[in-house]
Design a protein around this motif. Structure first.
Motif, PDB file in Angstrom:
ATOM      1  N   CYS A 122       0.822  -1.236   0.000  1.00 43.60           N
ATOM      2  CA  CYS A 122       0.000   0.000   0.000  1.00 43.60           C
ATOM      3  C   CYS A 122       0.841   1.264   0.000  1.00 43.60           C
ATOM      4  CB  CYS A 122      -0.942   0.003   1.204  1.00 43.60           C
ATOM      5  SG  CYS A 122      -2.004  -1.455   1.232  1.00 43.60           S
ATOM      6  N   GLY A 123       2.034   1.204   0.607  1.00 43.05           N
ATOM      7  CA  GLY A 123       2.884   2.401   0.687  1.00 43.05           C
ATOM      8  C   GLY A 123       2.562   3.259   1.890  1.00 43.05           C
ATOM      9  N   TYR A 124       1.643   2.792   2.726  1.00 46.27           N
ATOM     10  CA  TYR A 124       1.383   3.471   4.003  1.00 46.27           C
ATOM     11  C   TYR A 124       0.957   2.412   5.012  1.00 46.27           C
ATOM     12  CZ  TYR A 124      -3.329   3.135   1.987  1.00 46.27           C
ATOM     13  OH  TYR A 124      -4.473   2.671   1.390  1.00 46.27           O
ATOM     14  N   LEU A 125       0.724   2.851   6.274  1.00 45.98           N
ATOM     15  CA  LEU A 125       0.485   1.891   7.357  1.00 45.98           C
ATOM     16  C   LEU A 125      -0.994   1.573   7.542  1.00 45.98           C
ATOM     17  CD1 LEU A 125       3.085   3.432   9.833  1.00 45.98           C
ATOM     18  CD2 LEU A 125       3.257   1.216   8.662  1.00 45.98           C
ATOM     19  N   PRO A 126      -1.321   0.329   7.967  1.00 49.31           N
ATOM     20  CA  PRO A 126      -2.728  -0.009   8.203  1.00 49.31           C
ATOM     21  C   PRO A 126      -3.302   0.706   9.427  1.00 49.31           C
ATOM     22  CG  PRO A 126      -1.304  -1.812   8.905  1.00 49.31           C
ATOM     23  CD  PRO A 126      -0.416  -0.801   8.235  1.00 49.31           C
TER      24      PRO A 126
END
Ligand SMILES: COc1cc(O)cc(Nc2ccc(C(=O)Nc3ccccc3)c(OCCC[NH3+])c2)c1
Length: 338
Positions: free
Chosen positions: A206-210
């Motif tokens: 995703c390129g970011y955090l969940p």
């Protein structure tokens, strides 16, 4: 306090620029004079370590017991009155974190190549009785062959009774930490590592955090809820795997063993993840021993005995770096001892 003149270090290494600094350590580039091999040198001032000293000792003990193609290798420990130097495997590709940021996010195919290497590293680390407990993209470096190397075992644990035993100390980076860990509950290190691997997989895809929030209480609530969004570009297979790894209830989570041949991990591959070490501890290579025996003007047999003491001194460093040189297809040669 005697000023550290780094003479012991400079006996064996040329030391170049600083390539990383954080917390209580800085990392400089170096070159092992006898083999010509490049290295990373982690430098710590004992006075700055304070109560972090046990953590450093723990990491050095762990790294002496870990030898694997996807775990960054420790070559040499030099301790002086005021400093500890750790000579470590050279990983010029930098951090996986920076690689993801530079590409925004990775394709499922590229993620799978890296994730298989992460599974290989953790299956091996767990098989040696350790849990890493601080898995995140900053702790995965890319080597010159574009392969991942797990670093920083400063928070790792090797519970006395084996990995099945519960740990208590809360540690690691919140965003990657398992719910049971941030709730201060007794937890199993390997189960907490699988949660962090799920967060890592999400970050790759995703390129970011969940789970993310500037307010750490809000962040904790998000993590313990286990709710996160699946962006539209995720395949059904990726969504399922993420869900099976980021299960709030640790016993419902996949194990690393189950990841080895998981359908998502196997997609496009014909074999499960190979997790055994291709560079087992204690392995003695004939060519390296022969070259060292000549250089040290000793018999082969006494050279084998010397190397087999694994003191993480100049002998260990010379042997391991000569082996690394051979594995890179370079001549197994030492510079004539000055
Ligand atoms: C087990 O391996 C460890 C343990 C640990 O506590 C720290 C590190 N840190 C390292 C190891 C190697 C490098 C490195 O080789 N970096 C590099 C080399 C050439 C060009 C660019 C980077 C390292 O880099 C510092 C951080 C990079 N942002 C840290 C390994």
């Amino acid at each position: 306090m005697p000023v550290d003149n780094a003479s012991e270090l400079l006996k064996y290494y040329e030391v170049y620029e600083t390539i990383g600094s954080g917390g209580f350590a800085k990392v400089k580039l170096g070159r092992h004079i006898l083999t010509g091999e490049k290295v990373a040198i982690k430098i710590m001032d004992k006075k700055d370590l304070g109560d972090d000293l046990p953590r450093v000792k723990m990491e050095m003990e762990a790294m002496k017991n870990l030898s694997h193609q996807h775990v960054c290798r420790l070559y040499h420990i030099i301790e002086t009155a005021s400093r500890i130097y750790m000579v470590i495997e050279y990983c010029p590709g930098g951090e996986l974190f920076d690689y993801i940021v530079a590409k925004d996010r990775l394709s499922e195919e590229e993620t799978r190549v890296f994730f298989r290497q992460i599974i290989s590293a953790l299956a091996y680390v767990h098989s040696q009785g350790y849990a890493h407990r601080d898995l995140k993209p900053e702790n995965l470096l890319i080597d010159e062959g574009h392969n991942l190397k797990l670093i920083d075992f400063g928070l790792c644990a090797r519970p006395k009774g084996g990995l099945g035993y519960e740990l208590m100390t809360c540690c690691g980076s919140p965003a990657y930490a398992a719910p049971e860990l941030i709730q201060g509950k007794a937890y199993i290190g390997s189960e907490a590592d699988v949660w962090s691997m799920g967060v890592l997989l999400y970050a790759l895809l995703c390129g970011y955090l969940p789970f993310d929030d500037d307010n750490c209480m809000v962040l904790y609530r998000k993590i313990t809820s286990g709710h996160y969004k699946n962006p539209h570009w995720l395949s059904p297979g990726s969504i399922l795997l993420l869900n099976q790894m980021m299960q709030v209830e640790p016993k419902r989570r996949l194990t690393v063993r189950q990841l080895l041949d998981h359908p998502w991990v196997m997609k496009g591959y014909s074999s499960p993840v190979e997790w055994h070490s291709t560079r087992p501890l204690g392995h003695i290579d004939e060519d390296c021993i022969t070259e060292m025996a000549v250089s040290l003007r000793r018999s082969k047999q006494s050279t084998v005995q010397l190397v087999s003491e694994w003191k993480y001194d100049q002998t260990t460093a010379t042997y391991l770096l000569l082996l690394a040189k051979k594995q890179r297809g370079r001549p197994v040669r030492l510079r004539a001892e000055a």
